[in-house]
Write an enzyme that holds these catalytic residues in place. Structure first.
Site, PDB file in Angstrom:
ATOM      1  N   GLY A   1     -53.773  12.014   2.451  1.00 22.87           N
ATOM      2  CA  GLY A   1     -53.963  12.474   3.830  1.00 22.87           C
ATOM      3  C   GLY A   1     -52.989  13.594   4.190  1.00 22.87           C
TER       4      GLY A   1
ATOM      5  CG  ASP B   1     -48.769  -0.522 -22.356  1.00 18.73           C
ATOM      6  OD1 ASP B   1     -47.763   0.010 -21.845  1.00 18.73           O
ATOM      7  OD2 ASP B   1     -48.970  -0.564 -23.585  1.00 18.73           O
TER       8      ASP B   1
ATOM      9  CB  SER C   1     -48.883   8.787   7.506  1.00 17.91           C
ATOM     10  OG  SER C   1     -49.445   7.490   7.380  1.00 17.91           O
ATOM     11  N   GLY C   2     -50.346   9.211   4.364  1.00 19.58           N
ATOM     12  CA  GLY C   2     -50.112   8.929   2.950  1.00 19.58           C
ATOM     13  C   GLY C   2     -50.163  10.175   2.090  1.00 19.58           C
TER      14      GLY C   2
ATOM     15  CB  VAL D   1     -53.703  11.092  -6.329  1.00 16.91           C
ATOM     16  CG1 VAL D   1     -53.556  12.377  -5.518  1.00 16.91           C
ATOM     17  CG2 VAL D   1     -55.142  10.599  -6.298  1.00 16.91           C
TER      18      VAL D   1
ATOM     19  CE1 TYR E   1     -56.521   0.361  -3.850  1.00 17.23           C
ATOM     20  CE2 TYR E   1     -57.261   0.776  -6.096  1.00 17.23           C
ATOM     21  CZ  TYR E   1     -56.868   1.248  -4.855  1.00 17.23           C
ATOM     22  OH  TYR E   1     -56.814   2.601  -4.635  1.00 17.23           O
TER      23      TYR E   1
HETATM   24  P1  NAP Z   1     -50.728   5.963   0.616  1.00 18.30           P
HETATM   25  O1  NAP Z   1     -49.862   7.134   0.380  1.00 18.30           O
HETATM   26  O2  NAP Z   1     -50.192   4.597   0.327  1.00 18.30           O
HETATM   27  O3  NAP Z   1     -51.224   6.008   2.124  1.00 18.30           O
HETATM   28  C1  NAP Z   1     -51.998   4.966   2.653  1.00 18.30           C
HETATM   29  C2  NAP Z   1     -52.374   5.322   4.050  1.00 18.30           C
HETATM   30  O4  NAP Z   1     -53.146   4.248   4.617  1.00 18.30           O
HETATM   31  C3  NAP Z   1     -51.180   5.528   4.983  1.00 18.30           C
HETATM   32  O5  NAP Z   1     -51.485   6.568   5.881  1.00 18.30           O
HETATM   33  C4  NAP Z   1     -51.098   4.212   5.718  1.00 18.30           C
HETATM   34  O6  NAP Z   1     -50.504   4.336   7.002  1.00 18.30           O
HETATM   35  C5  NAP Z   1     -52.571   3.881   5.854  1.00 18.30           C
HETATM   36  N1  NAP Z   1     -52.812   2.454   6.073  1.00 18.30           N
HETATM   37  C6  NAP Z   1     -52.500   1.435   5.237  1.00 18.30           C
HETATM   38  N2  NAP Z   1     -52.862   0.253   5.790  1.00 18.30           N
HETATM   39  C7  NAP Z   1     -53.418   0.562   6.991  1.00 18.30           C
HETATM   40  C8  NAP Z   1     -53.982  -0.222   8.029  1.00 18.30           C
HETATM   41  N3  NAP Z   1     -54.054  -1.559   7.942  1.00 18.30           N
HETATM   42  N4  NAP Z   1     -54.455   0.398   9.137  1.00 18.30           N
HETATM   43  C9  NAP Z   1     -54.389   1.757   9.234  1.00 18.30           C
HETATM   44  N5  NAP Z   1     -53.894   2.550   8.276  1.00 18.30           N
HETATM   45  C10 NAP Z   1     -53.396   1.955   7.175  1.00 18.30           C
HETATM   46  O7  NAP Z   1     -52.087   6.096  -0.186  1.00 18.30           O
HETATM   47  P2  NAP Z   1     -52.727   7.365  -0.926  1.00 18.30           P
HETATM   48  O8  NAP Z   1     -52.172   7.366  -2.297  1.00 18.30           O
HETATM   49  O9  NAP Z   1     -52.644   8.559  -0.056  1.00 18.30           O
HETATM   50  O10 NAP Z   1     -54.239   6.874  -1.043  1.00 18.30           O
HETATM   51  C11 NAP Z   1     -55.253   7.392  -0.169  1.00 18.30           C
HETATM   52  C12 NAP Z   1     -56.588   6.900  -0.677  1.00 18.30           C
HETATM   53  O11 NAP Z   1     -56.771   7.356  -2.026  1.00 18.30           O
HETATM   54  C13 NAP Z   1     -56.693   5.374  -0.727  1.00 18.30           C
HETATM   55  O12 NAP Z   1     -57.948   4.975  -0.269  1.00 18.30           O
HETATM   56  C14 NAP Z   1     -56.505   5.046  -2.210  1.00 18.30           C
HETATM   57  O13 NAP Z   1     -57.170   3.860  -2.544  1.00 18.30           O
HETATM   58  C15 NAP Z   1     -57.104   6.270  -2.870  1.00 18.30           C
HETATM   59  N6  NAP Z   1     -56.618   6.583  -4.223  1.00 18.30           N
HETATM   60  C16 NAP Z   1     -55.299   6.823  -4.450  1.00 18.30           C
HETATM   61  C17 NAP Z   1     -54.866   7.124  -5.733  1.00 18.30           C
HETATM   62  C18 NAP Z   1     -53.408   7.403  -6.060  1.00 18.30           C
HETATM   63  O14 NAP Z   1     -53.088   7.629  -7.248  1.00 18.30           O
HETATM   64  N7  NAP Z   1     -52.512   7.449  -5.086  1.00 18.30           N
HETATM   65  C19 NAP Z   1     -55.800   7.188  -6.791  1.00 18.30           C
HETATM   66  C20 NAP Z   1     -57.153   6.957  -6.514  1.00 18.30           C
HETATM   67  C21 NAP Z   1     -57.542   6.667  -5.229  1.00 18.30           C
HETATM   68  P3  NAP Z   1     -48.882   4.235   7.184  1.00 18.30           P
HETATM   69  O15 NAP Z   1     -48.306   5.368   6.401  1.00 18.30           O
HETATM   70  O16 NAP Z   1     -48.674   4.379   8.616  1.00 18.30           O
HETATM   71  O17 NAP Z   1     -48.514   2.911   6.620  1.00 18.30           O
HETATM   72  P1  GDP Z   2     -52.910   2.581 -12.846  1.00 16.32           P
HETATM   73  O1  GDP Z   2     -53.515   3.821 -13.389  1.00 16.32           O
HETATM   74  O2  GDP Z   2     -53.729   2.004 -11.741  1.00 16.32           O
HETATM   75  O3  GDP Z   2     -52.590   1.588 -13.913  1.00 16.32           O
HETATM   76  O4  GDP Z   2     -51.605   3.001 -12.098  1.00 16.32           O
HETATM   77  P2  GDP Z   2     -50.099   3.387 -12.324  1.00 16.32           P
HETATM   78  O5  GDP Z   2     -49.878   4.700 -11.701  1.00 16.32           O
HETATM   79  O6  GDP Z   2     -49.328   2.239 -11.799  1.00 16.32           O
HETATM   80  O7  GDP Z   2     -49.824   3.595 -13.888  1.00 16.32           O
HETATM   81  C1  GDP Z   2     -49.609   2.505 -14.721  1.00 16.32           C
HETATM   82  C2  GDP Z   2     -49.218   2.920 -16.125  1.00 16.32           C
HETATM   83  O8  GDP Z   2     -47.949   3.574 -16.126  1.00 16.32           O
HETATM   84  C3  GDP Z   2     -49.059   1.674 -16.992  1.00 16.32           C
HETATM   85  O9  GDP Z   2     -49.349   2.003 -18.343  1.00 16.32           O
HETATM   86  C4  GDP Z   2     -47.569   1.357 -16.832  1.00 16.32           C
HETATM   87  O10 GDP Z   2     -47.049   0.572 -17.901  1.00 16.32           O
HETATM   88  C5  GDP Z   2     -46.970   2.758 -16.839  1.00 16.32           C
HETATM   89  N1  GDP Z   2     -45.667   2.872 -16.157  1.00 16.32           N
HETATM   90  C6  GDP Z   2     -44.499   3.202 -16.755  1.00 16.32           C
HETATM   91  N2  GDP Z   2     -43.491   3.178 -15.879  1.00 16.32           N
HETATM   92  C7  GDP Z   2     -44.030   2.856 -14.674  1.00 16.32           C
HETATM   93  C8  GDP Z   2     -43.501   2.725 -13.359  1.00 16.32           C
HETATM   94  O11 GDP Z   2     -42.297   2.889 -13.111  1.00 16.32           O
HETATM   95  N3  GDP Z   2     -44.377   2.403 -12.362  1.00 16.32           N
HETATM   96  C9  GDP Z   2     -45.704   2.230 -12.597  1.00 16.32           C
HETATM   97  N4  GDP Z   2     -46.518   1.941 -11.573  1.00 16.32           N
HETATM   98  N5  GDP Z   2     -46.236   2.341 -13.833  1.00 16.32           N
HETATM   99  C10 GDP Z   2     -45.416   2.657 -14.856  1.00 16.32           C
END
Ligand code: NAP
Ligand code: GDP
Length: 370
Positions: free
Chosen positions: A21, A284, A17-18, A180, A150
């Site tokens: 996914g 930052d 649902s994220g 992402v 994390y």
């Molecule tokens: P997200 O939008 O926050 O979604 C997280 C998902 O995990 C949701 O489906 C949530 O379910 C589920 N979840 C959380 N806690 C859970 C639990 N205890 N049991 C079962 N399900 C659980 O995250 P995302 O951004 O899609 O990230 C997906 C993956 O990519 C993660 O492993 C993350 O570490 C990785 N990742 C993300 C980014 C980024 O920029 N977003 C970058 C690099 C790697 P509900 O919606 O029901 O709460």
């Molecule tokens: P990171 O790549 O894991 O650090 O993830 P973020 O997506 O949180 O990006 C962080 C960078 O964006 C840092 O340099 C923050 O200072 C900057 N930033 C600026 N405005 C925002 C904001 O509203 N939210 C977040 N998360 N970061 C911000």
């Protein structure tokens, strides 16, 4: 995985649902059957969310594997947050993610799941290491202090995968995406990543006639991948990649952009003309973490990434059109509109109820298999 194993088999996506996914779900629903990034004939895809079972709990995790007996799992579920959420809750990010990952991998082993692809992140890499980041550098030093909880939990998945292979011969691997963004992201004002957080802030600044405030100096650099591109790469890994070594999933290292460039692009897309400033009292975080995509590019062959501006335009448009049901942190408004935004269910995959309880999900009707 051989084709005989994928025939009539169940593929489970945790955390479906994220952001990531939802993109995989959208691809499986829309790509032609048997196409490169589509569903294969005879597969059933199961998309799980936390309401289907809390993966921090070993019994609930095991019950999911007992019910679906997946041949393969794309494991995305995690406690995920941006820089500021991580800085406030390092212990919670460490504990929750260690529990989730340990339960999923142990249940996958016990239920003879043939393949698991877990999702890491480029913050697993050492803070101080020679750039660009490449797959073999994960364990060469401590990660950045801002999100060490994390990062350590995620980094440990690589150790677990190697141990499962070593002791039991499991085919467990991991993907390492850079930052992402896309539809269905978490647009919370405080706890989200930079792109969804700034889109929401800019949208409100335009609506309320208030200043648009970007945290930090705007100087840090990041590589951004569109969620649909990442989803395609995950599906490719599922079909083609059977090695324990992690794989960085990213645009090229020459595509780093500054937070200021990101904020400028958001201002343009939202059509904001008011006051725009940087709050330099805010952190930052890590200055940069440029990752090389050489390995995935050498393996996948022809693959085109969506240009950043095009992906941002789509994300801003989607957010604006779905404000009431997007994940904005104002959950009551989404509930009033019938629940949070989700991609349509792929054909042949029964709908997962938005509010399905764990027990209801486990007792649900059997799923149709083509
Ligand atoms: P997200 O939008 O926050 O979604 C997280 C998902 O995990 C949701 O489906 C949530 O379910 C589920 N979840 C959380 N806690 C859970 C639990 N205890 N049991 C079962 N399900 C659980 O995250 P995302 O951004 O899609 O990230 C997906 C993956 O990519 C993660 O492993 C993350 O570490 C990785 N990742 C993300 C980014 C980024 O920029 N977003 C970058 C690099 C790697 P509900 O919606 O029901 O709460
Ligand atoms: P990171 O790549 O894991 O650090 O993830 P973020 O997506 O949180 O990006 C962080 C960078 O964006 C840092 O340099 C923050 O200072 C900057 N930033 C600026 N405005 C925002 C904001 O509203 N939210 C977040 N998360 N970061 C911000």
């Amino acid at each position: 995985m051989s084709s005989s194993e994928t025939k009539y088999s169940t593929i489970v996506v945790t955390g479906a649902s994220g952001l990531v996914g939802s993109a995989i779900k959208e691809l499986i629903a829309t790509e032609p059957l048997d196409s490169r990034f589509g569903r294969k004939r005879g597969e059933r895809w199961v998309f799980l969310r936390s309401g289907d079972g809390d993966l921090k709990d070993p019994a609930q995790t095991d019950a999911i594997f007992e019910k679906y007996k997946p041949v393969a799992v794309i494991h995305l579920a995690a406690l995920v947050g941006g820089l500021f959420n991580n800085m406030r809750h390092n212990l919670t990010f460490l504990r929750d993610n260690i529990l989730i990952n340990d339960n999923v991998l142990w249940s996958a082993y016990k239920h003879d799941t043939k393949k698991v692809i877990s999702c890491l992140s480029t913050c697993v890499f050492p803070d101080k290491v020679e750039y660009p980041l490449t797959e073999e550098k994960i364990h060469l030093g401590p990660p950045h202090s801002s999100n060490f909880g994390y990062s350590h939990a995620k980094r440990m998945v690589d150790v677990q995968n190697r141990a499962y292979k070593d002791e039991f011969g499991c085919n467990f691997t991991s993907a390492i995406p850079t930052n992402v963004f896309g539809r269905y992201d978490n647009f919370d004002l405080e706890d989200s990543h930079v792109i969804p957080g700034l889109i929401h802030k800019c949208y409100l600044a335009k609506k309320n006639g208030t200043p648009f405030v970007v945290s930090g100096t705007g100087k840090p650099l990041r590589q951004f991948i569109h969620s649909l591109d990442l989803a395609r790469l995950f599906i490719w890994m599922l079909r083609e990649y059977d090695d324990v070594e992690p794989l960085i999933l990213s645009v090229g290292e020459d595509e780093e952009i500054s937070i200021k460039e990101v904020a400028d692009a958001i201002v343009r897309e939202v059509g904001f003309t008011g006051e725009y400033k940087f709050d330099t009292t805010k952190s930052d975080g890590q200055f940069r973490k440029p990752a090389s995509n050489k390995k995935i590019m050498s393996l996948i062959g022809d693959f085109k990434f969506t240009p950043f501006d095009e992906a941002l335009k789509d994300t801003v448009k989607w957010f604006t059109e779905n404000y009431d049901i997007a994940r904005t942190g104002f959950e009551s408004s989404a509930a009033a509109k019938g629940g949070r935004a989700q991609p349509k269910e792929p054909e042949d995959t029964p709908p997962s109820s938005p509010r399905a309880s764990f027990s209801a999900a486990l007792n649900g009707t059997a799923q149709k298999v083509l």
